[in-house]
Design a protein around this motif. Structure first.
Motif, PDB file in Angstrom:
ATOM      1  N   ALA A 117       0.830  -1.205   0.000  1.00  0.00           N
ATOM      2  CA  ALA A 117       0.000   0.000   0.000  1.00  0.00           C
ATOM      3  C   ALA A 117       0.865   1.255   0.000  1.00  0.00           C
ATOM      4  CB  ALA A 117      -0.933  -0.005   1.207  1.00  0.00           C
ATOM      5  N   LEU A 118       1.970   1.221   0.733  1.00  0.00           N
ATOM      6  CA  LEU A 118       2.904   2.348   0.727  1.00  0.00           C
ATOM      7  C   LEU A 118       3.532   2.514  -0.644  1.00  0.00           C
ATOM      8  CD1 LEU A 118       4.822   4.523   1.740  1.00  0.00           C
ATOM      9  CD2 LEU A 118       6.224   2.719   2.787  1.00  0.00           C
ATOM     10  N   ASN A 119       4.013   1.414  -1.214  1.00  0.00           N
ATOM     11  CA  ASN A 119       4.623   1.473  -2.539  1.00  0.00           C
ATOM     12  C   ASN A 119       3.625   2.008  -3.563  1.00  0.00           C
ATOM     13  OD1 ASN A 119       5.440   0.238  -5.275  1.00  0.00           O
ATOM     14  ND2 ASN A 119       7.255  -0.133  -4.042  1.00  0.00           N
ATOM     15  N   HIS A 120       2.408   1.498  -3.492  1.00  0.00           N
ATOM     16  CA  HIS A 120       1.366   1.916  -4.436  1.00  0.00           C
ATOM     17  C   HIS A 120       1.037   3.393  -4.270  1.00  0.00           C
ATOM     18  CE1 HIS A 120      -2.114   1.660  -7.033  1.00  0.00           C
ATOM     19  NE2 HIS A 120      -2.908   2.072  -6.061  1.00  0.00           N
ATOM     20  N   ALA A 121       0.901   3.858  -3.039  1.00  0.00           N
ATOM     21  CA  ALA A 121       0.606   5.272  -2.794  1.00  0.00           C
ATOM     22  C   ALA A 121       1.728   6.156  -3.319  1.00  0.00           C
ATOM     23  CB  ALA A 121       0.374   5.513  -1.303  1.00  0.00           C
ATOM     24  N   THR A 122       2.965   5.777  -3.040  1.00  0.00           N
ATOM     25  CA  THR A 122       4.108   6.587  -3.454  1.00  0.00           C
ATOM     26  C   THR A 122       4.182   6.737  -4.959  1.00  0.00           C
ATOM     27  OG1 THR A 122       5.365   5.884  -1.513  1.00  0.00           O
ATOM     28  CG2 THR A 122       6.623   6.769  -3.372  1.00  0.00           C
ATOM     29  N   TRP A 123       4.076   5.627  -5.672  1.00  0.00           N
ATOM     30  CA  TRP A 123       4.245   5.684  -7.119  1.00  0.00           C
ATOM     31  C   TRP A 123       2.982   6.168  -7.824  1.00  0.00           C
ATOM     32  CZ3 TRP A 123       8.880   6.078  -8.852  1.00  0.00           C
ATOM     33  CH2 TRP A 123       9.929   5.598  -8.043  1.00  0.00           C
ATOM     34  N   THR A 148      10.402   9.684  -3.559  1.00  0.00           N
ATOM     35  CA  THR A 148      10.168   8.381  -4.184  1.00  0.00           C
ATOM     36  C   THR A 148      11.396   7.474  -4.130  1.00  0.00           C
ATOM     37  OG1 THR A 148      10.752   9.262  -6.355  1.00  0.00           O
ATOM     38  CG2 THR A 148       8.417   9.241  -5.783  1.00  0.00           C
ATOM     39  N   GLN A 149      12.560   8.062  -3.840  1.00  0.00           N
ATOM     40  CA  GLN A 149      13.788   7.264  -3.807  1.00  0.00           C
ATOM     41  C   GLN A 149      14.024   6.588  -2.458  1.00  0.00           C
ATOM     42  OE1 GLN A 149      15.362   6.807  -6.780  1.00  0.00           O
ATOM     43  NE2 GLN A 149      13.550   7.988  -7.364  1.00  0.00           N
ATOM     44  N   HIS A 150      13.127   6.786  -1.516  1.00  0.00           N
ATOM     45  CA  HIS A 150      13.322   6.175  -0.201  1.00  0.00           C
ATOM     46  C   HIS A 150      13.259   4.654  -0.308  1.00  0.00           C
ATOM     47  CE1 HIS A 150      12.656   5.231   4.084  1.00  0.00           C
ATOM     48  NE2 HIS A 150      13.345   6.339   4.284  1.00  0.00           N
ATOM     49  N   ILE A 151      14.063   4.002   0.502  1.00  0.00           N
ATOM     50  CA  ILE A 151      14.211   2.549   0.415  1.00  0.00           C
ATOM     51  C   ILE A 151      12.911   1.795   0.648  1.00  0.00           C
ATOM     52  CG2 ILE A 151      14.876   2.310   2.852  1.00  0.00           C
ATOM     53  CD1 ILE A 151      16.860   0.135   1.940  1.00  0.00           C
ATOM     54  N   THR A 152      11.987   2.375   1.441  1.00  0.00           N
ATOM     55  CA  THR A 152      10.749   1.670   1.735  1.00  0.00           C
ATOM     56  C   THR A 152       9.840   1.525   0.516  1.00  0.00           C
ATOM     57  OG1 THR A 152       9.813   3.769   2.496  1.00  0.00           O
ATOM     58  CG2 THR A 152      10.693   2.282   4.185  1.00  0.00           C
ATOM     59  N   SER A 153      10.069   2.354  -0.512  1.00  0.00           N
ATOM     60  CA  SER A 153       9.260   2.261  -1.732  1.00  0.00           C
ATOM     61  C   SER A 153      10.085   1.787  -2.922  1.00  0.00           C
ATOM     62  CB  SER A 153       8.636   3.629  -2.054  1.00  0.00           C
ATOM     63  OG  SER A 153       7.698   3.988  -1.068  1.00  0.00           O
TER      64      SER A 153
END
Length: 393
Positions: free
Chosen positions: A320-326, A360-365
């Protein structure tokens, strides 16, 4: 002090959002100055801390508000809507300080958090994904290493860092005074300039064992059910809120540009293509937000029942975090395409787009986290579990 089982939902939440919105004008007015400084201005930092942004993540048993996950998401979202760099800074201080307060035992809590309700407590900044070295000695650990991306360090009093114990490989997290490390003033970047995400290092510093905790712990010494998520899962809360706040602000700014340009000669914002793409961007952002809140609602139910999150939930919160970020990155591209010169001249759209590009470059995403989510969800590794951001068998 006994740790409560059920999830605490703070009655302070509505007032918190009101306090944040009341600071919106100040955050806008100080944003350019903060970029030049490379950190939030003292007035902004003092106002946000005074509003209780960090206190929202501190255990109630120590005098904090102890917001629920969705309350924290919305808190960071609201700050980030007004200023993306301020939102990122507060998110970092909130996470590092809140988890430190939850996982350190009574000795360290008394030292670092003597009067949370009265505003007398440590503020922590640092980095936890690349550990330094630690040697077990009498009284604690002899610590050395170099760490990067210490967002909010300008406003911190103490350091949060991951360390790996020599001989055992055990990963721990420490808290020590900022005066014990050497700060490296090297945050020269395009986006998130005002977050002061500098590097730092130290050599052979003795850190008492009482001021460290096991990095993988889900057993808080202070506070309630939210802290059973563990450090890494809790980090996803703030990052999700940050992305959603940035996306909302960018679309609202584009709406203002459209209103100003509509009716002028050859206005691109009067075309049906603009209207269609704006609608699509709204749908993407609202869908990403709704799904993230759905995922976290389920996790809240699990925590409230006194249980730990499942591997599926650990996977979905990362996804969900990855999806929100991108998704917000895609929204940003739409805003850039239609905002015209407002996207390249100094102003909110330019600043938020630059901050988004860096965030967007943060490791969590990262793509690796997305790949690991796919491995578990597709059934390729059904017996695997999460260790930090890695999926292991």
């Amino acid at each position: 002090m006994a740790v409560s089982i059920g999830l605490h939902v703070s009655p302070e939440f509505p007032a918190m959002l009101e306090r944040i919105d009341a600071l919106g004008g100040v955050l806008d007015a100080e944003a350019d100055a903060a970029e030049k400084l490379g950190r939030l201005t003292e007035d902004v930092a003092r106002a946000l801390l005074g509003a209780g942004i960090v206190g929202a993540a501190l255990p109630r048993s120590l005098g904090g508000f102890e917001f629920s996950p969705r309350q924290l998401i919305e808190t960071v979202e609201r700050v980030s809507y007004h200023d993306s760099a301020a939102g990122w800074t507060m998110m970092a201080l909130q996470l590092m300080t809140g988890t430190t307060a939850a996982y350190l035992d009574a000795v360290a809590a008394a030292d670092l958090f003597p009067d949370v309700a009265g505003g007398d407590h440590a503020l922590l900044s640092g980095h936890g994904t690349r550990p330094g070295r630690a040697v077990l000695v009498e009284g604690g650990y002899l610590v050395g290493g170099s760490w990067q991306f210490a967002s909010g360090m300008a406003h911190a009093t103490h350091i949060h860092s991951a360390i790996q114990v020599e001989g055992t490989g055990e990963l721990r997290v420490l808290a020590m005074p900022k005066s014990q490390v050497e700060l490296v003033d090297n945050w020269d970047v395009l986006g998130l300039r005002a977050t002061h995400s500098i590097d730092y290092h130290c050599a052979d510093v003795l850190v008492p064992a009482t001021h460290t905790y096991l990095a993988t712990t889900t057993n808080p010494a202070n506070g309630g059910a939210i802290y059973r998520l563990g450090l890494v899962n809790m980090s996803a809360i703030g990052h999700t809120g940050w992305a959603l706040g940035v996306g909302r602000r960018l679309l609202d700014e584009l709406k203002l540009v459209a209103a100003a340009k509509s009716g002028t000669r050859n206005a691109a914002v009067d075309t049906t293509q603009f209207h269609a793409e704006y609608a699509a961007a709204e749908a993407k952002l609202r869908s990403a937000r709704a799904w993230a809140m759905e995922v976290w609602r389920g996790i809240e139910d699990t925590l409230d029942a006194g249980e730990l999150s499942s591997t599926e939930q650990d996977t979905l919160l990362r996804l969900a975090l990855n999806h929100a970020t991108w998704t917000v990155r895609d929204v940003g591209q739409t805003v850039h395409r239609w905002a015209g010169t407002a996207a390249i001249r100094r102003g909110p759209i330019d600043r938020f787009l630059r901050d988004l590009g860096t965030g967007t470059q943060h490791i969590t995403s990262s793509p690796t986290v997305l790949q690991n989510c796919g491995k578990w969800l597709s059934g390729a590794q059904p017996q695997a579990h999460w260790e930090f951001l890695d999926l292991t068998q």
